[in-house]
Design a protein around this motif. Sequence first.
Motif, PDB file in Angstrom:
ATOM      1  N   ALA A 191       0.848  -1.114   0.044  1.00  0.00           N
ATOM      2  CA  ALA A 191       0.049   0.158   0.157  1.00  0.00           C
ATOM      3  C   ALA A 191       0.834   1.255  -0.185  1.00  0.00           C
ATOM      4  O   ALA A 191       0.567   1.914  -0.532  1.00  0.00           O
ATOM      5  N   GLU A 192       1.450   1.576   1.193  1.00  0.00           N
ATOM      6  CA  GLU A 192       2.799   2.921   1.002  1.00  0.00           C
ATOM      7  C   GLU A 192       3.384   2.637  -0.828  1.00  0.00           C
ATOM      8  O   GLU A 192       3.335   3.409  -1.006  1.00  0.00           O
ATOM      9  N   ARG A 193       3.744   1.695  -1.516  1.00  0.00           N
ATOM     10  CA  ARG A 193       4.543   1.968  -2.580  1.00  0.00           C
ATOM     11  C   ARG A 193       3.385   2.142  -3.492  1.00  0.00           C
ATOM     12  O   ARG A 193       3.881   2.957  -4.319  1.00  0.00           O
ATOM     13  N   ALA A 194       2.361   1.538  -3.206  1.00  0.00           N
ATOM     14  CA  ALA A 194       1.195   2.010  -4.538  1.00  0.00           C
ATOM     15  C   ALA A 194       0.875   3.214  -4.297  1.00  0.00           C
ATOM     16  O   ALA A 194       0.964   3.949  -5.282  1.00  0.00           O
ATOM     17  N   GLY A 195       1.052   4.331  -3.069  1.00  0.00           N
ATOM     18  CA  GLY A 195       1.204   5.854  -2.806  1.00  0.00           C
ATOM     19  C   GLY A 195       1.992   6.051  -3.045  1.00  0.00           C
ATOM     20  O   GLY A 195       1.683   7.662  -3.634  1.00  0.00           O
ATOM     21  N   GLN A 196       3.119   5.553  -4.533  1.00  0.00           N
ATOM     22  CA  GLN A 196       4.054   6.539  -4.463  1.00  0.00           C
ATOM     23  C   GLN A 196       3.954   6.879  -5.600  1.00  0.00           C
ATOM     24  O   GLN A 196       4.595   7.498  -6.244  1.00  0.00           O
TER      25      GLN A 196
END
Length: 136
Positions: free
Chosen positions: A77-82
């Motif tokens: 989720a963190e990576r997708a938000g980048q």
Amino acid sequence: MSTEAADTAALLASARQALERFLEVSVDDDGTLTFSHAEVPCVVQAMRLADGLSVLSLTCVVAWDMPDEQSVAASVAERAGQGLFGTLGVVHTERGTDLTLRYAFPAQGLDEGPLGTLLMLVVSTASQVRGELLGT
């Protein structure tokens, strides 16, 4: 008026030429392109959505059989938000979690250079995400 089969075949031929500048590419019986980049298997398919609108769809399997843990989901989720070229997807299976990166875009009329650059941006992102998740 061109046929869907001719449109998609031409689009896949262009994608193959663009990718072969960087990678070894295989062509399946149905014309689908398959290849790997840094241990990430990828597939490229073409489809015509409407007359004059043909798209390439690139799917990369970033990781598979990962532990089905909250930390993995949070990392994804963190990576997708980048922000990236493509959409990360998580699939829960009996053996754990599989992670894919998918990207579809209108590609008709793109020259080999820009097409190769765009495809490699997605593929490189998939490889980078794999490295981050697996700590390699």
